[in-house]
Design a protein around this motif. Structure first.
Motif, PDB file in Angstrom:
ATOM      1  N   TYR A 184      52.376  39.217 -68.430  1.00 40.69           N
ATOM      2  CA  TYR A 184      52.294  37.867 -68.031  1.00 40.69           C
ATOM      3  C   TYR A 184      50.331  36.922 -68.250  1.00 40.69           C
ATOM      4  CZ  TYR A 184      50.509  33.681 -63.942  1.00 40.69           C
ATOM      5  OH  TYR A 184      50.551  33.072 -63.649  1.00 40.69           O
ATOM      6  N   THR A 185      50.253  37.831 -67.742  1.00 41.57           N
ATOM      7  CA  THR A 185      48.444  38.146 -68.893  1.00 41.57           C
ATOM      8  C   THR A 185      48.726  37.607 -69.896  1.00 41.57           C
ATOM      9  OG1 THR A 185      48.078  39.435 -66.607  1.00 41.57           O
ATOM     10  CG2 THR A 185      45.934  38.865 -67.700  1.00 41.57           C
ATOM     11  N   TYR A 186      49.115  38.550 -70.273  1.00 40.87           N
ATOM     12  CA  TYR A 186      48.955  38.314 -72.683  1.00 40.87           C
ATOM     13  C   TYR A 186      49.421  37.137 -72.326  1.00 40.87           C
ATOM     14  CZ  TYR A 186      46.673  42.955 -72.349  1.00 40.87           C
ATOM     15  OH  TYR A 186      45.940  43.229 -72.473  1.00 40.87           O
ATOM     16  N   ALA A 187      50.983  36.704 -71.718  1.00 38.15           N
ATOM     17  CA  ALA A 187      51.753  35.768 -72.575  1.00 38.15           C
ATOM     18  C   ALA A 187      50.734  34.101 -72.122  1.00 38.15           C
ATOM     19  CB  ALA A 187      52.965  35.393 -72.002  1.00 38.15           C
ATOM     20  N   VAL A 188      50.281  34.066 -71.665  1.00 38.77           N
ATOM     21  CA  VAL A 188      49.170  32.785 -70.824  1.00 38.77           C
ATOM     22  C   VAL A 188      48.174  33.039 -71.597  1.00 38.77           C
ATOM     23  CG1 VAL A 188      50.789  32.439 -68.621  1.00 38.77           C
ATOM     24  CG2 VAL A 188      48.677  33.412 -68.868  1.00 38.77           C
ATOM     25  N   ALA A 189      47.658  33.502 -72.156  1.00 38.13           N
ATOM     26  CA  ALA A 189      46.392  33.625 -72.927  1.00 38.13           C
ATOM     27  C   ALA A 189      46.395  33.437 -74.263  1.00 38.13           C
ATOM     28  CB  ALA A 189      45.852  35.178 -73.261  1.00 38.13           C
ATOM     29  N   PRO A 190      45.235  33.005 -75.071  1.00 43.27           N
ATOM     30  CA  PRO A 190      45.296  32.700 -76.598  1.00 43.27           C
ATOM     31  C   PRO A 190      45.442  34.161 -78.034  1.00 43.27           C
ATOM     32  CG  PRO A 190      43.026  32.788 -75.688  1.00 43.27           C
ATOM     33  CD  PRO A 190      44.090  33.079 -74.330  1.00 43.27           C
ATOM     34  N   TYR A 191      45.145  34.766 -77.099  1.00 41.08           N
ATOM     35  CA  TYR A 191      44.762  35.681 -78.426  1.00 41.08           C
ATOM     36  C   TYR A 191      46.377  36.014 -79.249  1.00 41.08           C
ATOM     37  CZ  TYR A 191      40.474  35.648 -75.746  1.00 41.08           C
ATOM     38  OH  TYR A 191      39.443  35.485 -75.325  1.00 41.08           O
ATOM     39  N   ASN A 220      40.216  30.460 -68.715  1.00 38.86           N
ATOM     40  CA  ASN A 220      39.965  30.173 -69.548  1.00 38.86           C
ATOM     41  C   ASN A 220      40.791  30.575 -70.864  1.00 38.86           C
ATOM     42  OD1 ASN A 220      37.620  28.363 -70.005  1.00 38.86           O
ATOM     43  ND2 ASN A 220      36.997  30.591 -68.694  1.00 38.86           N
ATOM     44  N   GLU A 221      41.641  31.443 -70.013  1.00 37.19           N
ATOM     45  CA  GLU A 221      42.523  31.875 -71.763  1.00 37.19           C
ATOM     46  C   GLU A 221      43.747  30.708 -72.031  1.00 37.19           C
ATOM     47  OE1 GLU A 221      40.767  33.823 -69.014  1.00 37.19           O
ATOM     48  OE2 GLU A 221      42.400  34.757 -68.460  1.00 37.19           O
ATOM     49  N   GLY A 222      43.971  30.544 -70.213  1.00 41.32           N
ATOM     50  CA  GLY A 222      45.380  29.689 -70.027  1.00 41.32           C
ATOM     51  C   GLY A 222      44.975  28.668 -71.041  1.00 41.32           C
ATOM     52  N   TYR A 276      38.786  21.746 -71.756  1.00 42.80           N
ATOM     53  CA  TYR A 276      37.680  22.526 -71.604  1.00 42.80           C
ATOM     54  C   TYR A 276      37.624  23.978 -71.659  1.00 42.80           C
ATOM     55  CZ  TYR A 276      38.375  22.379 -67.216  1.00 42.80           C
ATOM     56  OH  TYR A 276      38.449  22.463 -65.754  1.00 42.80           O
ATOM     57  N   VAL A 277      36.353  24.856 -72.660  1.00 43.67           N
ATOM     58  CA  VAL A 277      36.513  25.876 -72.381  1.00 43.67           C
ATOM     59  C   VAL A 277      35.463  26.722 -72.765  1.00 43.67           C
ATOM     60  CG1 VAL A 277      39.542  26.617 -72.749  1.00 43.67           C
ATOM     61  CG2 VAL A 277      37.193  25.945 -74.727  1.00 43.67           C
ATOM     62  N   GLU A 278      35.138  27.973 -72.083  1.00 42.47           N
ATOM     63  CA  GLU A 278      33.776  28.921 -72.401  1.00 42.47           C
ATOM     64  C   GLU A 278      33.738  29.268 -74.260  1.00 42.47           C
ATOM     65  OE1 GLU A 278      31.536  31.532 -73.399  1.00 42.47           O
ATOM     66  OE2 GLU A 278      30.340  30.193 -72.362  1.00 42.47           O
ATOM     67  N   LEU A 279      32.842  28.731 -74.631  1.00 41.65           N
ATOM     68  CA  LEU A 279      32.513  28.805 -76.130  1.00 41.65           C
ATOM     69  C   LEU A 279      33.417  30.098 -76.461  1.00 41.65           C
ATOM     70  CD1 LEU A 279      31.250  27.206 -78.711  1.00 41.65           C
ATOM     71  CD2 LEU A 279      29.091  29.036 -77.594  1.00 41.65           C
ATOM     72  N   ILE A 280      32.589  30.828 -76.281  1.00 41.57           N
ATOM     73  CA  ILE A 280      34.127  31.854 -77.036  1.00 41.57           C
ATOM     74  C   ILE A 280      34.463  32.109 -76.847  1.00 41.57           C
ATOM     75  CG2 ILE A 280      33.483  33.806 -75.185  1.00 41.57           C
ATOM     76  CD1 ILE A 280      33.026  34.329 -78.785  1.00 41.57           C
TER      77      ILE A 280
END
Lengths: 326, 278, 333
Positions: B234-241, C198-200, C214-218
């Motif tokens: 869940y945590t990794y899927a919703v992140a942008p990396y 922020n990641e979402g 809007y997100v933190e710069l990094i």
């Protein structure tokens, strides 16, 4: 004075001796031990309900019935209205059923009536494996496969053909109520197929044979005789699926858009009860906020009880009618 | 007449299509996970800890162990309660108490997993003052109890009375009969049901979000928050990396493989005659 | 054999690692990249200390600190007096770095930096400015071909300090925003999709065409996402970077309890949507080992840790703030 006490003592001694005798055989001990373990379940359930009730007290007293009609969920202003979440939960579940029931019933009919038994068993096994896939994996595929598909292919198609309906108006995000409903529908399919198939298989042979004997086609026998006969079992499968859909958390949270607004359009983002609890629980800094979330949990709990209960009643009704149901 | 035959033929096709669609979903999911997850699987994935945010590499070793630990707690707490409860319902008991227990079991079975998470938070996390593997294990145990109790009762009831009567006739007490004759006879089905139940709760994410929480490192013992496979997905899927996405696929594959292995093993190997009712 | 294996498992299960000090912290996703780097490095220097930080949002950090389930919290919004009253003991705020919140977008056909006025941003998030080629945006970006597509607004679904920084800026620059929505970690958003952390938000913007969040710069930099310039109080369009954030931080008048907002800072090169982020440390820590670990960690973060901020595009603290904080560490009992 001594005599009655002596009599009492004698009686008590006799009772204790008998108890020890029974305990020696271990039966009473085993019975009590097993009963104590079994008792944990009602205790846990009652504890659950009381916890939910007590911790939601703050919100219940503050908002009363207006909790269910309020549309504004504003933690800063201390305004908590549950309607957007109830709407989101109900609409995604209903649309999911709208998709899953025809599909699932069709598959169940094929598996119960039309396919040879060995193939039917094998395919049913595969379909039941789908029920074992965790919700978060549906969410994973939802984000990376379904959302782009909805955004690029399915929803533009709907907007082009049915866009004049308010149901399909508005911007096309990809995430939203419709996408969440599709994911839910896929998750409900195995339950509807499995339970409906069993209900259909339980219909006595003579019903089918009678229909065929008077000259109906296979499909006519199925649609006019078998399915109506099994309708209670099929409806119970729908209610059970509905109860599951209402409580589904992860897959819905990942694709619904997380916006607590009620919109006429299915393409708009929404919010379900389970999703808002998952998103906001760990950070409800304000006691009222936490209490409102727990009240939402209570609402969800009650909704699932109602539909599970209805499903059980249907099953009871079928058994009473003589249609054997496992 | 022709029209009716045509309708018959068409509906055969339609229902077959429904079945095909439903069956193909599982294969689609499996295939997709195999393709994307398979590419991300590596020795690192199974042995390394996560790296700081944004840096690529690292793995999910702590999440795998964390899920194992949570399941161990579930098996130690939830399964015995469910098992003995099932024994009670099948072998002992009168009218009202067992009815009560069964009704509550059904109720508990239908509770959404997120509500169970709330309950476990109030029951374990708040008094203990921190998130812990124990809290997560308790939440999962509560979910596995109704499944275990139902399958235990079902398979014990299926043991023919003649076995019980035979043992009693030979002079064994009731509890001895149950322990040495009835339970072993029903063991296969009970094992199937238990494995299926534990497999089901292994994939649950929602109740862990505020009980076991998560952890960047190894979490020793029961008192610390612990990472787990479903929460990591869940945590990794919703992140942008992108790197996290790859790891999410891999974790999803591992999770799905475990689920399918447990289900297939339980149904095909242990209980070929038929699975317990869901 | 089986029983001994079981016994071994049970022992491993129950025995906690001897000598290990485990600290649990939770809070803002804004500083998550630098904190996870810091705690990793700190662990390498002090192998007996493990600091497990979970980024669940500033609101979450404050709440879990109040519930006592974590040893320290982290937030981009300083706690207000009401929140402080609810805590069991006084909570000290320690600024760690200064960062920027940037408007990040995914617009088909536009690869360059767009300029945003505060009015445009307020209008977009109020749902009034609906399309990319609306006059409010076009005026600030002469010569750029903007599509007519609708703007997909993305905001936070969880209680977020980043949201506070963003809405604080909008409240200071747009009276309409201030009266309609206001500022806080969790507001009643008039429009848009919600994502967790922020990641979402970054993830959703990256995947959704024509979106703005809007997100933190990094987060924008690490994910190769476009982010725009914002007009500051002096009228210049500034892009967020180390120098503009440092300029904003330098202009701040930092009070003794370190609770201050630096959005819309004065100074012609200051980035207008910048903020400190704080570690929330209780002033009484019972466990001596934990207290020692936290104190060491703070001192390290304010010392060698400050040298690592630039690589992750966070601005180091002004030196007068650092020396004030080092003195304040002694308040931790």
């Amino acid at each position: 004075m001594a005599a009655p006490t002596a009599g009492l003592a004698g009686g008590a001694a006799g009772w204790v001796r008998a108890l020890i005798g029974r305990l020696k055989t271990g039966d009473a001990a085993a019975h009590t031990a097993a009963a104590m373990f079994a008792a944990i379940i009602p205790v846990a359930t009652v504890l659950l309900v009381t916890e939910l009730w007590n911790r939601s007290a703050l919100a219940r007293h503050k908002f009363g019935f207006s909790f269910f009609t309020g549309q504004v969920w504003d933690p800063i202003a201390g305004q908590f209205g549950a309607l957007p979440f109830i709407y989101g939960t109900v609409i995604t579940s209903l649309v999911a059923l709208l998709i899953a029931v025809p599909l699932g019933l069709g598959a169940a009919i094929f598996l119960a009536e039309m396919a040879p038994p060995r193939i039917s068993d094998a395919l049913t096994f595969v379909i039941e494996l789908l029920a074992a896939v965790p919700s978060v994996i549906f969410g994973l595929l939802g984000i990376f496969v379904l959302v782009p598909f909805m955004r690029e292919v399915a929803q533009p198609f709907l907007m082009k053909t049915l866009g004049y309906l308010p149901l399909f108006s508005g911007p096309n995000y990809g995430v939203g109520v419709l996408t969440a409903s599709v994911v839910l529908a896929i998750m409900l399919l195995p339950f509807i197929v499995s339970i409906s198939r069993e209900a259909l298989l339980a219909v006595p042979r003579d019903q089918r044979e009678a229909a065929l004997a008077v000259g109906s086609t296979r499909w006519e026998a199925v649609s006019k005789v078998v399915v109506p006969y099994a309708r209670l079992g099929i409806i119970s499968s729908v209610f059970l699926a509905l109860a599951r859909a209402l409580g589904e958390t992860m897959a819905v949270t990942m694709v619904i858009g997380n916006n607590p607004k009620i919109s006429a359009s299915l393409l708009a983002p929404g919010y379900s009860i389970a999703s808002v609890i998952a998103n906001e629980f760990t950070e409800a800094t304000d006691d009222l906020h936490l209490s409102a979330l727990i009240e939402l949990g209570l609402v969800l709990f009650l909704l699932t009880i109602v539909f599970n209960g209805l499903a059980r009643l249907m099953v009871l009704a079928t058994t009473r009618r003589g249609t054997a149901h496992p | 007449m022709i029209w009716r035959k045509l309708v018959n033929f068409v509906m055969l096709g339609v229902t077959a299509l429904c079945t095909l669609l439903t069956v193909s979903v599982l294969f689609f999911i499996l295939g997709y996970l195999l393709f994307h997850g398979g590419r991300a699987l590596s020795w690192d994935f199974f042995t390394k800890l996560p790296t700081p945010v944004g840096e690529s590499g690292g793995g999910m070793a702590n999440a795998i162990v964390g899920t194992g630990k949570l399941l161990l707690i579930t098996v130690l707490i939830g399964v015995p309660i469910g098992f003995l409860g099932g024994v009670y319902l099948s072998e002992f008991g009168g009218k009202t108490f067992p009815f009560f227990v069964r009704y509550m079991t059904d109720l508990l079975n239908g509770v959404p997993s997120i509500v169970i998470g709330i309950f476990a938070y109030a029951l374990v996390v708040m008094p203990m003052k921190h998130f812990s593997a124990l809290a997560g294990g308790v939440a999962l145990s509560i979910m596995v109890i109704p499944i275990t109790i139902r399958s235990t009762e079902q398979f014990l009831r299926a043991v023919p009375d003649s076995l019980r009567e035979g043992a009693l006739a030979l002079g064994a007490s009731q509890w001895k009969t149950i322990a040495t004759v009835v339970i072993p006879a029903g063991m296969r089905g009970i094992l199937t049901g238990t494995i299926l139940g534990v497999a089901r709760v292994a994939g649950e994410t929602a109740p862990l979000l505020f009980t076991a929480f998560s952890n960047r490192y190894w979490s020793p013992g029961l008192n610390q928050p612990t990472a787990s496979l479903p929460v990591m997905v869940y945590t990794y899927a919703v992140a942008p990396y992108e790197d996290w996405h790859r790891q999410a696929w891999a974790a999803g594959l591992v999770l799905l493989a475990l689920m399918l292995a447990a289900n297939i093993a339980a149904r095909v190997v242990i209980s070929p005659k038929g699975a317990p009712s869901a | 054999m089986r029983t001994s294996l079981l016994a071994l498992c049970l022992i491993a299960l129950v025995a906690s690692a001897s000598g290990q000090t485990m600290l649990n912290g939770a809070g803002a996703t804004f500083p998550y990249p630098i904190y996870s780097k810091w705690f990793d490095e700190f662990h390498k220097l002090h192998p007996d200390v493990q600091i497990n930080y979970q980024a669940i949002g500033s609101g979450g950090g404050i709440r879990q600190l109040e519930a006592g389930t974590v040893d320290f919290g982290a937030s981009d919004q300083p706690m207000n007096d009401e929140q402080l009253k609810k805590q069991k003991t006084a909570v000290l705020h320690f600024p760690t770095v200064a960062g920027a919140v940037v408007p990040t977008y995914n617009v088909t056909g536009v690869a360059r930096d767009l300029n945003f006025t505060p009015e445009a941003l307020a209008g977009i998030f109020l749902g009034q400015v609906k399309n990319w080629n609306a006059p409010e945006i076009a005026k600030a970006n002469p010569g750029v071909k903007l599509p007519s597509a609708e703007i997909v607004v993305v905001h936070r679904s969880d209680g977020s300090g980043t949201t506070f920084i963003w809405t604080d800026f909008l409240s200071k620059t747009s009276p309409e925003w201030k009266s309609a929505v206001g500022s806080g970690t969790s507001v009643n958003w008039p429009a848009g999709l919600g994502a967790k952390g922020n990641e979402g938000v970054a993830g959703l913007v990256k995947q959704t065409p024509n979106s703005l969040g809007y997100v933190e710069l990094i987060y924008a930099i690490q994910n190769d996402m476009a982010y725009g310039r914002v007009r500051n109080a002096a009228g210049k369009f500034i892009k967020a970077d180390l120098s503009s954030v440092t300029a904003a931080a330098a202009a701040a008048k930092v009070p003794d309890d370190f609770r201050v907002s630096i959005t819309n800072a004065e100074g012609k090169d200051a980035y207008p949507i910048a903020s400190f982020t704080w570690l929330l440390i209780p002033d009484k820590i019972d466990d001596a080992k934990k207290k020692e670990a936290i104190v060491e960690m703070l001192k390290w973060a304010l010392g060698p840790g400050q040298k690592m901020t630039a690589a992750l595009h966070y601005a180091a603290l002004p030196s007068n703030v650092v020396s004030k904080e080092l003195k304040a560490i002694s308040k931790i009992q």
